[in-house]
Write a protein that holds these residues in place. Structure first.
Motif, PDB file in Angstrom:
ATOM      1  N   VAL A   1     -29.195   8.420 -96.472  1.00 37.78           N
ATOM      2  CA  VAL A   1     -28.957   9.719 -97.103  1.00 37.78           C
ATOM      3  C   VAL A   1     -27.491  10.078 -96.938  1.00 37.78           C
ATOM      4  O   VAL A   1     -26.992  10.200 -95.808  1.00 37.78           O
ATOM      5  CB  VAL A   1     -29.831  10.831 -96.498  1.00 37.78           C
TER       6      VAL A   1
ATOM      7  N   SER B   1     -35.483   4.648-106.189  1.00 34.85           N
ATOM      8  CA  SER B   1     -35.276   4.891-104.759  1.00 34.85           C
ATOM      9  C   SER B   1     -36.536   4.609-103.954  1.00 34.85           C
ATOM     10  O   SER B   1     -36.513   3.864-102.968  1.00 34.85           O
ATOM     11  CB  SER B   1     -34.829   6.340-104.522  1.00 34.85           C
TER      12      SER B   1
ATOM     13  N   SER C   1     -23.285  10.359 -93.489  1.00 37.55           N
ATOM     14  CA  SER C   1     -24.342   9.503 -94.024  1.00 37.55           C
ATOM     15  C   SER C   1     -25.340   9.233 -92.908  1.00 37.55           C
ATOM     16  O   SER C   1     -24.944   8.983 -91.768  1.00 37.55           O
ATOM     17  CB  SER C   1     -23.781   8.179 -94.554  1.00 37.55           C
TER      18      SER C   1
ATOM     19  N   PHE D   1     -35.137  17.581-100.488  1.00 36.61           N
ATOM     20  CA  PHE D   1     -34.615  16.846 -99.335  1.00 36.61           C
ATOM     21  C   PHE D   1     -34.378  17.816 -98.195  1.00 36.61           C
ATOM     22  O   PHE D   1     -33.961  18.954 -98.417  1.00 36.61           O
ATOM     23  CB  PHE D   1     -33.291  16.154 -99.691  1.00 36.61           C
TER      24      PHE D   1
ATOM     25  N   PHE E   1     -37.295  13.008 -98.215  1.00 37.98           N
ATOM     26  CA  PHE E   1     -36.970  13.320 -99.601  1.00 37.98           C
ATOM     27  C   PHE E   1     -38.212  13.050-100.425  1.00 37.98           C
ATOM     28  O   PHE E   1     -39.079  12.264-100.035  1.00 37.98           O
ATOM     29  CB  PHE E   1     -35.746  12.541-100.115  1.00 37.98           C
TER      30      PHE E   1
ATOM     31  N   GLY F   1     -29.938  15.378-101.010  1.00 35.71           N
ATOM     32  CA  GLY F   1     -29.874  14.086-100.352  1.00 35.71           C
ATOM     33  C   GLY F   1     -29.493  13.035-101.379  1.00 35.71           C
ATOM     34  O   GLY F   1     -30.247  12.776-102.316  1.00 35.71           O
ATOM     35  N   TRP F   2     -28.317  12.470-101.208  1.00 35.24           N
ATOM     36  CA  TRP F   2     -27.827  11.443-102.143  1.00 35.24           C
ATOM     37  C   TRP F   2     -28.279  10.114-101.563  1.00 35.24           C
ATOM     38  O   TRP F   2     -27.639   9.554-100.678  1.00 35.24           O
ATOM     39  CB  TRP F   2     -26.314  11.552-102.213  1.00 35.24           C
ATOM     40  N   VAL F   3     -29.413   9.632-102.026  1.00 39.49           N
ATOM     41  CA  VAL F   3     -30.110   8.530-101.374  1.00 39.49           C
ATOM     42  C   VAL F   3     -29.658   7.185-101.930  1.00 39.49           C
ATOM     43  O   VAL F   3     -29.775   6.922-103.131  1.00 39.49           O
ATOM     44  CB  VAL F   3     -31.633   8.688-101.543  1.00 39.49           C
TER      45      VAL F   3
END
Length: 202
Positions: free
Chosen positions: A84, A72, A133, A45, A57, A26-28
């Motif tokens: 995310v 974050s 996203s 995540f 996450f 998960g690229w938060v």
């Protein structure tokens, strides 16, 4: 072999993350109350519920300038929202740049040269080129066992899908090859897919 985690494993490196793999990343992306932006990858995540859609996450460490957590989680505490972004194989290098222990004033979008876009429902940026996203409203932050272990749960309130990733009405992972986290410094990407029908399904 067998080991008790509290006693140690006796190996050169902890095997736990390698055993529980592959894990989605998960690229938060978050925005603080002061407007500062952050983008960081989390391999703890996953999706946790379908109706309504919910994700989680978890953060397991802290930074000196953020007290008991990292940027974050600190931003989510302030604003109650996060996004995310799904990581494609093509963005593996810039994703890795955003994983660094940068000071809170560093904007990872700028540092890694990542184009951002504004979310629709929440006040937050997203990765413009991400295959998908998920705009999320935080529902809970749960303190887990351990010094800095925090679990963030959120309801998905908006979904962005890159048009080229839709094929015949399906979100096609082979179009972007999702990145997954293994143990140690290892990653994997999805390059093959097969289907199974569960018993009782037509």
């Amino acid at each position: 072999m067998f080991y008790l985690p509290g006693d140690g494993h006796g190996l050169p490196h902890d095997p736990f993350k390698a055993i529980v793999s592959p894990r989605p990343i998960g690229w938060v992306s978050t925005r603080g109350a002061d407007g500062s932006e952050n983008l960081a990858p989390y391999s703890y995540f996953n999706a946790v519920a379908h109706v309504p859609p919910q994700v989680m996450f978890a953060s397991g460490s802290a930074k000196a300038d953020r007290g008991d957590t990292k940027d974050s989680v600190a931003n989510v505490r302030e604003t109650g929202v996060f996004c995310v972004n799904i990581v494609p194989y093509a963005m593996r290098e810039v994703m890795n740049v955003t994983s660094g222990p940068w000071p809170r004033e560093v904007d990872e979008f700028e540092k890694a040269g990542i184009e951002r876009a504004e979310c629709r429902v929440i006040a937050c940026s997203r990765v413009a080129a991400a295959p998908a996203s998920l705009e999320c409203r935080m529902t809970q932050i749960v303190r887990l066992e351990g010094k800095n272990n925090l679990l963030v749960l959120g309801e998905v309130v908006g979904v962005h899908i890159r048009e080229d990733c839709l094929v015949d009405g399906h979100f096609d992972v082979l179009r972007y090859q999702p990145l997954a986290r293994l143990g140690y410094r290892d990653y994997a990407r999805v390059t093959a897919v097969f289907s199974l029908t569960r018993p009782g399904e037509d």
